[in-house]
Structures are given as C-alpha cells and as structure tokens.
Enzyme design. Sequence first.
Site, PDB file in Angstrom:
ATOM      1  N   ASP A  30     -22.797  69.773 -35.014  1.00 52.95           N
ATOM      2  CA  ASP A  30     -24.123  69.149 -34.905  1.00 52.95           C
ATOM      3  C   ASP A  30     -24.686  68.852 -36.294  1.00 52.95           C
ATOM      4  O   ASP A  30     -24.356  69.539 -37.261  1.00 52.95           O
ATOM      5  CB  ASP A  30     -25.051  70.099 -34.124  1.00 52.95           C
ATOM      6  CG  ASP A  30     -26.253  69.372 -33.550  1.00 52.95           C
ATOM      7  OD1 ASP A  30     -26.271  68.125 -33.546  1.00 52.95           O
ATOM      8  OD2 ASP A  30     -27.192  70.060 -33.094  1.00 52.95           O
ATOM      9  N   HIS A  47     -21.800  60.263 -38.717  1.00 56.63           N
ATOM     10  CA  HIS A  47     -20.650  60.511 -37.832  1.00 56.63           C
ATOM     11  C   HIS A  47     -19.334  60.304 -38.597  1.00 56.63           C
ATOM     12  O   HIS A  47     -18.377  61.029 -38.402  1.00 56.63           O
ATOM     13  CB  HIS A  47     -20.719  59.607 -36.602  1.00 56.63           C
ATOM     14  CG  HIS A  47     -21.901  59.895 -35.723  1.00 56.63           C
ATOM     15  ND1 HIS A  47     -22.259  61.163 -35.357  1.00 56.63           N
ATOM     16  CD2 HIS A  47     -22.834  59.074 -35.155  1.00 56.63           C
ATOM     17  CE1 HIS A  47     -23.354  61.112 -34.600  1.00 56.63           C
ATOM     18  NE2 HIS A  47     -23.712  59.858 -34.466  1.00 56.63           N
ATOM     19  N   LEU A 141      -1.165  74.699 -33.262  1.00 58.95           N
ATOM     20  CA  LEU A 141      -2.598  74.769 -32.913  1.00 58.95           C
ATOM     21  C   LEU A 141      -2.915  73.902 -31.690  1.00 58.95           C
ATOM     22  O   LEU A 141      -2.507  72.738 -31.624  1.00 58.95           O
ATOM     23  CB  LEU A 141      -3.419  74.262 -34.112  1.00 58.95           C
ATOM     24  CG  LEU A 141      -4.921  74.097 -33.884  1.00 58.95           C
ATOM     25  CD1 LEU A 141      -5.612  75.454 -33.773  1.00 58.95           C
ATOM     26  CD2 LEU A 141      -5.551  73.277 -35.017  1.00 58.95           C
TER      27      LEU A 141
HETATM   28  C1  IPE Z   1     -24.336  68.708 -28.733  1.00 57.47           C
HETATM   29  O1  IPE Z   1     -25.161  68.211 -29.705  1.00 57.47           O
HETATM   30  C2  IPE Z   1     -23.219  67.738 -28.463  1.00 57.47           C
HETATM   31  C3  IPE Z   1     -22.269  67.556 -29.533  1.00 57.47           C
HETATM   32  C4  IPE Z   1     -22.239  68.182 -30.681  1.00 57.47           C
HETATM   33  C5  IPE Z   1     -21.258  66.584 -29.258  1.00 57.47           C
HETATM   34  P1  IPE Z   1     -26.491  67.400 -29.360  1.00 57.47           P
HETATM   35  O2  IPE Z   1     -27.080  67.014 -30.679  1.00 57.47           O
HETATM   36  O3  IPE Z   1     -26.213  66.316 -28.402  1.00 57.47           O
HETATM   37  O4  IPE Z   1     -27.361  68.522 -28.624  1.00 57.47           O
HETATM   38  P2  IPE Z   1     -28.916  68.664 -28.444  1.00 57.47           P
HETATM   39  O5  IPE Z   1     -29.416  67.363 -27.914  1.00 57.47           O
HETATM   40  O6  IPE Z   1     -29.499  68.948 -29.809  1.00 57.47           O
HETATM   41  O7  IPE Z   1     -29.095  69.817 -27.526  1.00 57.47           O
HETATM   42  C1  IPE Z   2     -23.544  65.710 -33.700  1.00 57.57           C
HETATM   43  O1  IPE Z   2     -24.499  65.213 -34.561  1.00 57.57           O
HETATM   44  C2  IPE Z   2     -22.574  64.658 -33.235  1.00 57.57           C
HETATM   45  C3  IPE Z   2     -22.760  64.230 -31.843  1.00 57.57           C
HETATM   46  C4  IPE Z   2     -23.607  64.714 -30.998  1.00 57.57           C
HETATM   47  C5  IPE Z   2     -21.881  63.176 -31.402  1.00 57.57           C
HETATM   48  P1  IPE Z   2     -25.844  64.595 -34.034  1.00 57.57           P
HETATM   49  O2  IPE Z   2     -25.657  63.119 -33.901  1.00 57.57           O
HETATM   50  O3  IPE Z   2     -26.327  65.294 -32.836  1.00 57.57           O
HETATM   51  O4  IPE Z   2     -26.801  64.896 -35.269  1.00 57.57           O
HETATM   52  P2  IPE Z   2     -28.329  65.308 -35.223  1.00 57.57           P
HETATM   53  O5  IPE Z   2     -28.442  66.512 -34.343  1.00 57.57           O
HETATM   54  O6  IPE Z   2     -29.076  64.143 -34.684  1.00 57.57           O
HETATM   55  O7  IPE Z   2     -28.654  65.606 -36.652  1.00 57.57           O
HETATM   56 MG    MG Z   3     -27.564  66.880 -32.540  1.00 53.92          MG
END
Ligand code: IPE
Ligand code: IPE
Ligand code: MG
Length: 248
Positions: A30, A47, A141
């Site tokens: 995240d 990303h 792995l």
């Molecule tokens: C969880 O992260 C999903 C992934 C890392 C793919 P999100 O950013 O979507 O989760 P919330 O919305 O903060 O709970």
């Molecule tokens: C995690 O990073 C990746 C995915 C959920 C695909 P986020 O895109 O959720 O990044 P934040 O939480 O907005 O910083």
């Molecule tokens: Mg996120």
Amino acid sequence: MRIYERYTADEIKGFGLLGAMPEHVGIIMDGNGRWATKRLTPRSFGHRAGMEALHEIVREAHCLGIKALTVYAFSTENWQRPVQEVNALFGLLTEYFEREIDELDANGVRIIALGDLEPFPAKVKACMVEAINRTAGNSGLNFCIAINYGSRAEIVRAVKRIVESGAAAEDIGEQAISDNLYTAGLPELDLIIRTAGEQRLSNFLLWQAAYAEFVFTPVLWPDFTPAEFRSCLAEYMKRTRRFGKVME
Ligand code: IPE
Ligand code: IPE
Ligand code: MG
C-alpha cells in the site's frame, strides 16, 4: 538475467534474523498513490515505482528461503478506482510479467494467481495464464499474486465448490474450506506485512490470517527495500506465537 543466490545461514544470522523464518508471508503493498502525490506526479508513477520494489522483494524472499510470498496487487474493491488508474495497473501487470517471466522461471519461482482472472482484458489474462502455466512445475518460491482478489469472495467460492462437489454437511470441516481456497496446498500464513501505515486487512486473506502475525510499517510501498523487509521479519521473529496454548 540474474540467478538469485540463497543466503547462507551465517548471512541470515548476520542480518539479525535469529528466529524461525516464516514459511508464508503476505504483503499488502500500500501507499503507491501517496508516494506519487508527494512527488506531484500521477498515481500511476507510484504504481510503476511499486513494481520495481516488488522485483526486489521477490528476489529477497527467494534468497531468504521463504517458501511462499503472497502479494496483494488488486482487490475486488479496486475496480471502483478511476478507469485510467485501473488501466494503468493492468498495463503494469502485463509489463511486469513480460519483463520478469524469464528471470522468475530461471530461478525456479512458481507463479500462482489468487483471484478471478475472468474479468481482465484478454491481453492481461493471457500473459498471467502463460506465466502460471510456464512455472507450474517449478519448486522454488511460490509467488502468489492476489489480483481481483477479495477474501470474502474467495470464501464464498470455496463454499460453492464444496456444495457442488456434493459433500455431506457432516464431512465439511475447516480442512474442506482450506482445500477450496486459492491458497490450497500452500504453507500456513505466518506473517502479514502492510506498508504505508494503514492497519487493516482490506479483505486480504481473512481465513488464512487466523493465526498470522501482523507487522505494520509506515514506509510507502515504492520505498520498501529488502532491508526494510528484513527488519519486518526481525520484528516477526521477536513475537511469541501461542496458538491459544500456555507456553512454558
Ligand atoms: C488494499 O489497498 C489493496 C491492495 C494493496 C491491492 P487499498 O489501498 O485498496 O485499501 P484501502 O482502501 O486503504 O482499505
Ligand atoms: C497500493 O497503493 C496499490 C494498489 C491498491 C493497487 P495505493 O494505490 O492504494 O496507494 P495509496 O493508498 O492511495 O497511497
Ligand atoms: Mg491504498
């Protein structure tokens, strides 16, 4: 192409990793969006940077001798993001597999998908399926990528599969559920790491997390390095896992 060397036991000790290595680590990757926003760039830049971080962590997991690494790449809820972001993520996913498949395969990595691949654009699906099939016989792995994954949907799917198999109610136990999850056959989940400071599961591995340890780090996923990964493992190794028992 790089062949990944396993760390020796002394090297692992040298990292301060003195306890038992977790067999199965889950990572909620995240913070990509926040990483990009901090740099005044579009979220997709985050990303992309996250994809580079993933490359390093997969290699590190292999070198440390971890048996299974499950990463959360796209949740069933992430479809609610702007279409440009979703498309950028799919593009990166395809790029990741096209770029990495030879190296992953050469290192004996077995790629497994957790989630329903059906709704994905044909190109994304094809490259995932190719990577899965090509590495199915590998014994290194287990690299499990959770895409279009939601744990509640996974449990519903498991229950449907059991019902469809015609099993009698008295034959359905915890093992039957476990055997019908995407993670069937993988070691028990020992540790979940979540980056970017959030302390929630967001529908990740609810069943499997029953006795997992949690390590939360404020580091945003694109900044998550092998050294930070090892420090999360060191934190895990300090924990006493009791599984409901009294420890001597
Ligand atoms: C969880 O992260 C999903 C992934 C890392 C793919 P999100 O950013 O979507 O989760 P919330 O919305 O903060 O709970
Ligand atoms: C995690 O990073 C990746 C995915 C959920 C695909 P986020 O895109 O959720 O990044 P934040 O939480 O907005 O910083
Ligand atoms: Mg996120």
